[in-house]
Design an enzyme around this catalytic site. Structure first.
Site, PDB file in Angstrom:
ATOM      1  N   ASN A  32       0.886  -1.147  -0.017  1.00  0.00           N
ATOM      2  CA  ASN A  32       0.046  -0.064   0.013  1.00  0.00           C
ATOM      3  C   ASN A  32       0.755   1.266  -0.063  1.00  0.00           C
ATOM      4  O   ASN A  32       1.493   1.464   1.108  1.00  0.00           O
ATOM      5  CB  ASN A  32      -0.865  -0.170   1.346  1.00  0.00           C
ATOM      6  CG  ASN A  32      -1.736   1.178   1.328  1.00  0.00           C
ATOM      7  OD1 ASN A  32      -1.790   1.981   0.484  1.00  0.00           O
ATOM      8  ND2 ASN A  32      -2.440   1.349   2.458  1.00  0.00           N
ATOM      9  N   TRP A  33       0.931   1.773  -1.305  1.00  0.00           N
ATOM     10  CA  TRP A  33       2.093   2.980  -1.367  1.00  0.00           C
ATOM     11  C   TRP A  33       1.461   4.207  -0.598  1.00  0.00           C
ATOM     12  O   TRP A  33       1.934   5.047  -0.665  1.00  0.00           O
ATOM     13  CB  TRP A  33       2.350   3.293  -2.727  1.00  0.00           C
ATOM     14  CG  TRP A  33       3.114   2.194  -3.317  1.00  0.00           C
ATOM     15  CD1 TRP A  33       3.525   0.969  -2.967  1.00  0.00           C
ATOM     16  CD2 TRP A  33       3.789   2.206  -4.663  1.00  0.00           C
ATOM     17  NE1 TRP A  33       4.149   0.239  -3.698  1.00  0.00           N
ATOM     18  CE2 TRP A  33       4.305   0.828  -4.932  1.00  0.00           C
ATOM     19  CE3 TRP A  33       3.699   3.174  -5.655  1.00  0.00           C
ATOM     20  CZ2 TRP A  33       4.905   0.557  -6.161  1.00  0.00           C
ATOM     21  CZ3 TRP A  33       4.230   2.895  -6.832  1.00  0.00           C
ATOM     22  CH2 TRP A  33       4.977   1.542  -7.173  1.00  0.00           C
ATOM     23  N   LYS A  34       0.135   4.093  -0.494  1.00  0.00           N
ATOM     24  CA  LYS A  34      -0.339   5.498   0.258  1.00  0.00           C
ATOM     25  C   LYS A  34      -0.369   6.551  -0.600  1.00  0.00           C
ATOM     26  O   LYS A  34      -0.304   6.559  -1.963  1.00  0.00           O
ATOM     27  CB  LYS A  34       0.214   5.496   1.599  1.00  0.00           C
ATOM     28  CG  LYS A  34      -0.427   4.489   2.478  1.00  0.00           C
ATOM     29  CD  LYS A  34      -0.112   4.644   4.124  1.00  0.00           C
ATOM     30  CE  LYS A  34      -0.176   3.491   4.679  1.00  0.00           C
ATOM     31  NZ  LYS A  34      -0.315   3.691   6.388  1.00  0.00           N
ATOM     32  N   HIS A  45      -9.548   1.261   4.744  1.00  0.00           N
ATOM     33  CA  HIS A  45      -8.263   1.642   5.463  1.00  0.00           C
ATOM     34  C   HIS A  45      -8.594   2.562   6.737  1.00  0.00           C
ATOM     35  O   HIS A  45      -9.324   3.484   6.409  1.00  0.00           O
ATOM     36  CB  HIS A  45      -7.238   2.061   4.648  1.00  0.00           C
ATOM     37  CG  HIS A  45      -5.975   1.934   5.140  1.00  0.00           C
ATOM     38  ND1 HIS A  45      -5.337   3.126   5.895  1.00  0.00           N
ATOM     39  CD2 HIS A  45      -4.747   1.244   5.062  1.00  0.00           C
ATOM     40  CE1 HIS A  45      -4.295   2.643   6.477  1.00  0.00           C
ATOM     41  NE2 HIS A  45      -3.640   1.619   5.915  1.00  0.00           N
ATOM     42  N   GLU A  77      -6.938   4.862   7.693  1.00  0.00           N
ATOM     43  CA  GLU A  77      -6.700   6.046   7.299  1.00  0.00           C
ATOM     44  C   GLU A  77      -7.806   6.952   6.747  1.00  0.00           C
ATOM     45  O   GLU A  77      -8.031   8.206   6.900  1.00  0.00           O
ATOM     46  CB  GLU A  77      -5.674   6.689   6.434  1.00  0.00           C
ATOM     47  CG  GLU A  77      -4.201   6.264   7.406  1.00  0.00           C
ATOM     48  CD  GLU A  77      -3.010   5.626   6.861  1.00  0.00           C
ATOM     49  OE1 GLU A  77      -3.065   5.575   5.515  1.00  0.00           O
ATOM     50  OE2 GLU A  77      -2.110   5.338   7.412  1.00  0.00           O
ATOM     51  N   GLU A 113      -5.480  -4.474  10.471  1.00  0.00           N
ATOM     52  CA  GLU A 113      -4.486  -3.840  10.817  1.00  0.00           C
ATOM     53  C   GLU A 113      -4.805  -2.957  12.316  1.00  0.00           C
ATOM     54  O   GLU A 113      -5.664  -1.834  11.967  1.00  0.00           O
ATOM     55  CB  GLU A 113      -4.311  -2.776   9.504  1.00  0.00           C
ATOM     56  CG  GLU A 113      -4.007  -3.198   8.316  1.00  0.00           C
ATOM     57  CD  GLU A 113      -3.529  -2.278   7.225  1.00  0.00           C
ATOM     58  OE1 GLU A 113      -2.249  -2.351   6.954  1.00  0.00           O
ATOM     59  OE2 GLU A 113      -4.082  -1.274   7.128  1.00  0.00           O
ATOM     60  N   GLY A 142       2.522   2.423  11.045  1.00  0.00           N
ATOM     61  CA  GLY A 142       3.618   3.246  10.494  1.00  0.00           C
ATOM     62  C   GLY A 142       4.274   3.695  12.100  1.00  0.00           C
ATOM     63  O   GLY A 142       5.093   4.566  11.941  1.00  0.00           O
ATOM     64  N   SER A 146       3.193  -2.077  10.532  1.00  0.00           N
ATOM     65  CA  SER A 146       4.664  -2.198  10.761  1.00  0.00           C
ATOM     66  C   SER A 146       5.201  -3.693  10.456  1.00  0.00           C
ATOM     67  O   SER A 146       6.176  -4.066  11.184  1.00  0.00           O
ATOM     68  CB  SER A 146       5.035  -2.006  12.132  1.00  0.00           C
ATOM     69  OG  SER A 146       4.738  -0.536  12.630  1.00  0.00           O
ATOM     70  N   GLY A 200       2.729  -1.049   4.247  1.00  0.00           N
ATOM     71  CA  GLY A 200       2.773   0.138   4.017  1.00  0.00           C
ATOM     72  C   GLY A 200       4.148   0.859   3.848  1.00  0.00           C
ATOM     73  O   GLY A 200       4.731   0.470   2.447  1.00  0.00           O
ATOM     74  N   GLY A 201       4.972   1.319   4.890  1.00  0.00           N
ATOM     75  CA  GLY A 201       6.089   1.822   4.812  1.00  0.00           C
ATOM     76  C   GLY A 201       7.236   1.026   3.952  1.00  0.00           C
ATOM     77  O   GLY A 201       8.045   1.479   2.873  1.00  0.00           O
TER      78      GLY A 201
HETATM   79  P1  PGA Z   1       2.851   0.312   7.724  1.00  0.00           P
HETATM   80  O1  PGA Z   1       1.144   0.380   7.222  1.00  0.00           O
HETATM   81  O2  PGA Z   1       3.393  -0.984   7.288  1.00  0.00           O
HETATM   82  O3  PGA Z   1       3.715   1.607   7.392  1.00  0.00           O
HETATM   83  O4  PGA Z   1       2.667   0.249   9.171  1.00  0.00           O
HETATM   84  C1  PGA Z   1       0.408  -0.476   7.063  1.00  0.00           C
HETATM   85  C2  PGA Z   1      -0.832  -0.307   6.282  1.00  0.00           C
HETATM   86  O5  PGA Z   1      -1.364   1.293   6.761  1.00  0.00           O
HETATM   87  O6  PGA Z   1      -1.429  -0.503   5.353  1.00  0.00           O
END
Ligand code: PGA
Length: 252
Positions: free
Chosen positions: A11-13, A99, A101, A169, A175, A214, A235-236
């Site tokens: 997930n590149w966001k 998600h 977010e 999640e 993050g 994470s 994500g990251g």
């Molecule tokens: P993260 O994000 O791996 O940076 O914790 C995961 C996500 O939000 O899908």
């Protein structure tokens, strides 16, 4: 991991411009194509500006492409939104929905997520429906209740193992570099599968439940072998080819 085929999803966001995004997806596709029979599916979900170009680049490779959200309608007066039909037309196979977010930034409720998932499935996309508790909910020992009610509220009746993936999640793990214990992850995933069974019956046993929050190359090998963990939403660590590949490597 049982007999469900794992999915490692990036997930590149809101990250990635054309040059670097194409290079990153190209690198993952190249590495994946060198594996004769990968034991997992691999997906990247770039920002909307890049999905069409990256889907084109990934065509004919083993890499799948997805979007990070869609509207619940097929067309219409919805300035700034993108319909699931358009996302499918751009070459996507998956779409991430609900998600945390988006639940926070855009006030998306379970009802909204469910309507989007229905529309995505109707358009021929696979919906990755995200759930997870906040830190306050965890501290109040409400993790299982919150996740079960998100499953019951966000997963449409027409979901199957083929057209739906669940991503657990914990919001406090996204993050932050913090993760639940492997025992906690397994317990929540098993409970999520039980709640899913109440919605879609026997399909739940075949449906993939990803862990996200994470996930790094250094911890993926702890989470991936758990009986009810069927991959990761990353994500990251999905923004660097070596890091993402390190996670893919724990499944492949
Ligand atoms: P993260 O994000 O791996 O940076 O914790 C995961 C996500 O939000 O899908």
């Amino acid at each position: 991991m049982s007999n469900r085929r794992p999915l490692i999803a990036g997930n590149w966001k809101m990250n990635g411009l054309t040059k670097d995004g194409l290079a990153l997806a190209g690198e993952i596709a190249t590495r994946l194509n060198k594996v004769a029979s990968p034991n997992c599916d691999v997906l990247v979900c770039p920002p909307m500006t890049l999905v069409a170009a990256i889907a084109q680049k990934a065509e004919g490779s083993k890499l799948s492409v997805g979007a990070q959200d869609c509207h619940m309608n097929e067309t219409g007066a919805h300035t700034g939104d993108t319909s699931p039909v358009m996302i499918k037309d751009a070459g996507c196979e998956y779409v991430i929905l609900g998600h945390s977010e988006r639940r926070t930034d855009h006030k998306e409720t379970n009802e909204v997520v469910k309507a989007k998932a229905s529309a995505a499935i109707k358009a021929g996309l696979k919906a990755i429906i995200c759930i997870g508790e906040t830190e306050a909910e965890r501290d109040a020992n409400k993790t299982i209740d919150v996740c079960a009610s998100q499953i019951k509220g966000s997963v449409p009746a027409e979901s199957t193992a083929e057209n739906t993936v669940i991503a657990y999640e914990p919001v406090w793990a996204i993050g932050t570099g913090r993760t639940p214990t492997t025992a906690d992850v397994q317990e929540v995933h098993a409970e999520v599968r039980k709640a899913l069974t109440e919605v879609i019956g026997a399909e739940a046993a075949k449906t993939r439940i990803l862990y996200g929050g994470s996930v790094k190359p250094t911890n993926a090998s702890e989470f991936m072998p758990l009986p009810d963990v069927d991959g990761a939403l990353v994500g990251g660590a999905s923004l660097k080819a070596d890091d993402f590949w390190g996670i893919v490597d724990s499944c492949i």
